[in-house]
Design a protein around this motif. Sequence first.
Motif, PDB file in Angstrom:
ATOM      1  N   LEU A  15       0.851  -1.183   0.000  1.00 53.05           N
ATOM      2  CA  LEU A  15       0.000   0.000   0.000  1.00 53.05           C
ATOM      3  C   LEU A  15       0.888   1.235   0.000  1.00 53.05           C
ATOM      4  N   PRO A  16       0.486   2.278  -0.687  1.00 50.67           N
ATOM      5  CA  PRO A  16       1.271   3.521  -0.654  1.00 50.67           C
ATOM      6  C   PRO A  16       1.320   4.096   0.757  1.00 50.67           C
ATOM      7  N   LYS A  17       2.359   4.844   1.055  1.00 53.32           N
ATOM      8  CA  LYS A  17       2.478   5.470   2.371  1.00 53.32           C
ATOM      9  C   LYS A  17       1.569   6.686   2.498  1.00 53.32           C
ATOM     10  N   ASP A  18       1.144   7.249   1.378  1.00 52.16           N
ATOM     11  CA  ASP A  18       0.253   8.405   1.384  1.00 52.16           C
ATOM     12  C   ASP A  18      -1.130   7.955   1.877  1.00 52.16           C
ATOM     13  N   PRO A  19      -1.584   8.438   3.034  1.00 56.08           N
ATOM     14  CA  PRO A  19      -2.860   7.979   3.580  1.00 56.08           C
ATOM     15  C   PRO A  19      -4.057   8.288   2.689  1.00 56.08           C
ATOM     16  N   THR A  20      -3.987   9.351   1.911  1.00 53.29           N
ATOM     17  CA  THR A  20      -5.087   9.689   1.008  1.00 53.29           C
ATOM     18  C   THR A  20      -5.235   8.626  -0.074  1.00 53.29           C
ATOM     19  N   VAL A  21      -4.132   8.179  -0.634  1.00 56.49           N
ATOM     20  CA  VAL A  21      -4.164   7.154  -1.672  1.00 56.49           C
ATOM     21  C   VAL A  21      -4.609   5.822  -1.074  1.00 56.49           C
ATOM     22  N   ILE A  48      10.693  -4.057   0.246  1.00 63.79           N
ATOM     23  CA  ILE A  48       9.297  -4.130   0.665  1.00 63.79           C
ATOM     24  C   ILE A  48       9.182  -5.226   1.717  1.00 63.79           C
ATOM     25  N   SER A  49       8.845  -4.844   2.926  1.00 62.01           N
ATOM     26  CA  SER A  49       8.744  -5.822   4.004  1.00 62.01           C
ATOM     27  C   SER A  49       7.507  -6.712   3.798  1.00 62.01           C
ATOM     28  N   THR A  50       7.572  -7.892   4.370  1.00 62.65           N
ATOM     29  CA  THR A  50       6.425  -8.801   4.327  1.00 62.65           C
ATOM     30  C   THR A  50       5.220  -8.144   4.984  1.00 62.65           C
ATOM     31  N   GLU A  51       5.440  -7.387   6.033  1.00 60.94           N
ATOM     32  CA  GLU A  51       4.348  -6.683   6.718  1.00 60.94           C
ATOM     33  C   GLU A  51       3.617  -5.744   5.752  1.00 60.94           C
ATOM     34  N   ARG A  52       4.365  -5.004   4.942  1.00 61.54           N
ATOM     35  CA  ARG A  52       3.733  -4.082   3.975  1.00 61.54           C
ATOM     36  C   ARG A  52       2.973  -4.858   2.910  1.00 61.54           C
ATOM     37  N   SER A  53       3.489  -6.013   2.490  1.00 62.55           N
ATOM     38  CA  SER A  53       2.765  -6.836   1.516  1.00 62.55           C
ATOM     39  C   SER A  53       1.488  -7.397   2.130  1.00 62.55           C
ATOM     40  N   ARG A  54       1.543  -7.753   3.397  1.00 66.60           N
ATOM     41  CA  ARG A  54       0.339  -8.255   4.087  1.00 66.60           C
ATOM     42  C   ARG A  54      -0.725  -7.162   4.220  1.00 66.60           C
TER      43      ARG A  54
END
Length: 101
Positions: A15-21, A48-54
């Motif tokens: 997921l993008p880091k931009d909260p709006t997106v 890209i960490s596994t956490e971010r992919s999850r």
Amino acid sequence: ALADVKFAILIGGFLPKDPTVTQAMWGYKRELLSISSLHLSGTQDTLISTERSRELAALFDENSRIFLEHGGRHVVPTGSGAVRDALRQLLANADETQASK
């Protein structure tokens, strides 16, 4: 249109880091995507960490998503072993989803 998509394969997705997106990706109703999906993440991936992919995988209904970690870095894993099995399962899930429509 998204309704025509039969399945998705996301390798090192996030997921993008931009909260709006990110909010826009979740949508107004926060309904999970029912598209059959395969999410692949490398346990040695330093980009890209596994956490971010999850976090991205959480957008997809748990009954139609497959999450697989491979032992590599930020690479596309080979289509053998567990990856091959996951691809087969993804295609079977997509067929079942299409048949039920």
